[in-house]
Write a protein that holds these residues in place. Structure first.
Motif, mmCIF file in Angstrom:
data_model
loop_
_atom_site.group_PDB
_atom_site.id
_atom_site.type_symbol
_atom_site.label_atom_id
_atom_site.label_comp_id
_atom_site.label_asym_id
_atom_site.label_seq_id
_atom_site.Cartn_x
_atom_site.Cartn_y
_atom_site.Cartn_z
ATOM 1 N N ASN A 1 -13.886 -6.609 2.477
ATOM 2 C CA ASN A 1 -13.396 -5.913 3.490
ATOM 3 C C ASN A 1 -11.952 -6.095 3.321
ATOM 4 N N LEU A 2 -11.758 -5.999 1.535
ATOM 5 C CA LEU A 2 -10.272 -6.407 0.548
ATOM 6 C C LEU A 2 -11.032 -4.436 -0.229
ATOM 7 N N SER A 3 -9.179 -4.175 -0.537
ATOM 8 C CA SER A 3 -9.163 -2.805 -1.433
ATOM 9 C C SER A 3 -7.461 -2.842 -1.882
ATOM 10 N N TYR A 4 -7.725 -2.205 -3.120
ATOM 11 C CA TYR A 4 -6.602 -2.223 -3.495
ATOM 12 C C TYR A 4 -5.788 -1.422 -4.491
ATOM 13 N N PHE A 5 -4.371 -1.022 -4.674
ATOM 14 C CA PHE A 5 -4.190 0.283 -5.602
ATOM 15 C C PHE A 5 -2.871 -0.252 -6.270
ATOM 16 N N GLN B 1 22.329 11.459 -11.270
ATOM 17 C CA GLN B 1 21.150 11.250 -10.960
ATOM 18 C C GLN B 1 20.387 11.016 -12.191
ATOM 19 N N HIS B 2 19.192 10.667 -11.573
ATOM 20 C CA HIS B 2 18.656 10.497 -13.240
ATOM 21 C C HIS B 2 16.995 10.133 -12.906
ATOM 22 N N GLY B 3 16.323 9.950 -13.985
ATOM 23 C CA GLY B 3 14.933 9.559 -13.785
ATOM 24 C C GLY B 3 14.103 8.787 -12.737
ATOM 25 N N SER B 4 12.797 7.938 -13.050
ATOM 26 C CA SER B 4 12.527 6.795 -12.612
ATOM 27 C C SER B 4 10.927 7.198 -13.828
ATOM 28 N N ASN B 5 10.759 5.614 -13.445
ATOM 29 C CA ASN B 5 9.859 5.469 -13.492
ATOM 30 C C ASN B 5 9.384 3.207 -12.784
ATOM 31 N N ALA B 6 8.338 4.026 -11.727
ATOM 32 C CA ALA B 6 8.950 3.216 -9.969
ATOM 33 C C ALA B 6 7.085 2.545 -10.625
ATOM 34 N N VAL B 7 6.981 1.776 -10.001
ATOM 35 C CA VAL B 7 5.370 1.028 -9.945
ATOM 36 C C VAL B 7 5.130 0.722 -8.315
ATOM 37 N N THR B 8 3.909 1.060 -8.222
ATOM 38 C CA THR B 8 3.837 1.172 -6.779
ATOM 39 C C THR B 8 2.141 -0.264 -6.521
ATOM 40 N N PHE B 9 2.023 -0.496 -5.667
ATOM 41 C CA PHE B 9 0.666 -1.483 -5.285
ATOM 42 C C PHE B 9 0.839 -1.846 -3.830
ATOM 43 N N ALA B 10 -0.319 -1.341 -3.382
ATOM 44 C CA ALA B 10 -0.393 -1.311 -2.241
ATOM 45 C C ALA B 10 -1.721 -2.106 -1.936
ATOM 46 N N LEU B 11 -1.971 -2.861 -0.892
ATOM 47 C CA LEU B 11 -3.287 -4.140 -0.177
ATOM 48 C C LEU B 11 -3.948 -3.414 0.529
ATOM 49 N N THR B 12 -5.438 -3.078 1.631
ATOM 50 C CA THR B 12 -5.530 -3.087 2.404
ATOM 51 C C THR B 12 -7.006 -4.452 2.829
ATOM 52 N N TYR B 13 -6.225 -4.934 3.858
ATOM 53 C CA TYR B 13 -7.343 -6.182 4.384
ATOM 54 C C TYR B 13 -7.817 -6.163 5.668
ATOM 55 N N ALA B 14 -9.735 -5.512 6.171
ATOM 56 C CA ALA B 14 -9.905 -6.481 7.184
ATOM 57 C C ALA B 14 -10.428 -7.457 7.767
ATOM 58 N N LEU B 15 -8.848 -7.444 8.852
ATOM 59 C CA LEU B 15 -9.359 -8.897 8.840
ATOM 60 C C LEU B 15 -10.336 -8.820 9.829
ATOM 61 N N PRO C 1 -13.135 -6.773 12.682
ATOM 62 C CA PRO C 1 -13.584 -4.894 12.644
ATOM 63 C C PRO C 1 -12.507 -4.083 13.564
ATOM 64 N N ARG C 2 -11.355 -4.924 14.389
ATOM 65 C CA ARG C 2 -10.823 -4.085 15.173
ATOM 66 C C ARG C 2 -9.199 -4.109 14.461
ATOM 67 N N TYR C 3 -8.703 -5.173 13.862
ATOM 68 C CA TYR C 3 -7.930 -5.192 13.326
ATOM 69 C C TYR C 3 -7.478 -5.030 11.460
ATOM 70 N N THR C 4 -6.663 -4.319 10.567
ATOM 71 C CA THR C 4 -6.628 -3.978 9.546
ATOM 72 C C THR C 4 -4.856 -4.269 9.109
ATOM 73 N N LEU C 5 -5.024 -4.936 7.939
ATOM 74 C CA LEU C 5 -3.301 -5.749 7.867
ATOM 75 C C LEU C 5 -3.231 -4.947 6.083
ATOM 76 N N VAL C 6 -2.276 -3.902 5.946
ATOM 77 C CA VAL C 6 -1.985 -3.148 4.710
ATOM 78 C C VAL C 6 -0.131 -3.492 4.420
ATOM 79 N N PHE C 7 -0.623 -3.756 3.381
ATOM 80 C CA PHE C 7 1.089 -4.318 2.678
ATOM 81 C C PHE C 7 1.284 -3.299 1.522
ATOM 82 N N ALA C 8 2.274 -2.751 1.710
ATOM 83 C CA ALA C 8 2.218 -1.550 -0.215
ATOM 84 C C ALA C 8 4.124 -2.327 -0.459
ATOM 85 N N GLN C 9 3.698 -1.935 -1.897
ATOM 86 C CA GLN C 9 4.985 -1.653 -2.391
ATOM 87 C C GLN C 9 5.775 -1.459 -3.743
#
Length: 214
Positions: A102-106, A121-135, A137-145
């Motif tokens: 029930n857990l996946s991440y990126f 204006q300048h360039g960018s060096n960005a980091v993305t983190f995302a997490l998906t958790y199936a609470l 069968p009906r509810y899924t929680l997603v967090f992205a930063q």
């Protein structure tokens, strides 16, 4: 059968020299970094809804790949290079993993080349983190930063709760966009199999897989 490696290569050669020589950040033949140069001809105004001209074109090559290291892990990447200047304008690389059941991440990083266009204006060096958790069968929680190390500042934070019905998915998202200084609450609704009828954010539609839940 699942392909263990996908690789896409895109190459564009512009035949119209006027378009190819256009500044990437301005209109064709007009540079935003030097707006006072009146001796350079600009493109006429057009209605973007009734034309296939979407802005100045460049000679470029781009590539995207997905390497499925295992059944639960993948490495993803893409790159965009401007052939006229020989510069890599954008590059992305990331790693995704499924921690069954029930857990996946990126986690990934995005590079945008520094650009000095006279507007600070300048360039960018960005980091993305995302997490998906199936609470359940009906509810899924997603967090992205997303965080930008060039500016030492947070870009955006999203927290989403998805409710799966029999053939319809509903989601509510709490979003804080520091780059635009905005906080929003977003409601989304999408039926399965008909993406054209989606309302609100579409980035989580892939999580609305078929499930016999009520």
């Amino acid at each position: 059968m699942v392909d263990w490696l996908d690789f896409d290569l895109d190459f564009v050669w512009v035949t119209d020299a006027g378009e190819e020589n256009a500044d990437q950040t301005g209109s064709s033949g007009t540079s935003r970094s030097s707006p006072d140069q009146s001796n350079r001809q600009s493109s006429p105004a057009v209605d973007r809804r009734s034309t296939d001209l979407y802005g100045p074109q460049r000679n470029y090559v781009s590539a995207a790949t997905t390497w499925r290291v295992s059944e639960a892990a993948s490495v993803l990447g893409d790159v965009y290079a401007d052939m006229r200047t020989g510069d890599v304008k954008q590059a992305n690389i990331g790693f995704s993993r499924l921690c069954w059941p029930n857990l996946s991440y990126f986690i990934g990083t995005r590079y945008l080349r520094d650009v000095d266009n006279g507007l600070g204006q300048h360039g960018s060096n960005a980091v993305t983190f995302a997490l998906t958790y199936a609470l359940d069968p009906r509810y899924t929680l997603v967090f992205a930063q997303q965080y930008d190390f060039d500016y030492a500042a947070n870009i955006r934070s999203d927290l989403t709760l998805i409710r799966k019905y029999h053939r319809v998915n509903f989601a509510v998202t709490l979003s804080a966009d520091d780059s635009l200084d905005e906080e929003r609450i977003i409601f989304s609704l999408w039926p399965e199999g008909v993406p054209e009828l989606a309302i609100g954010l579409r980035r989580y539609m892939g999580l609305g897989a078929s499930a016999d839940v009520y």
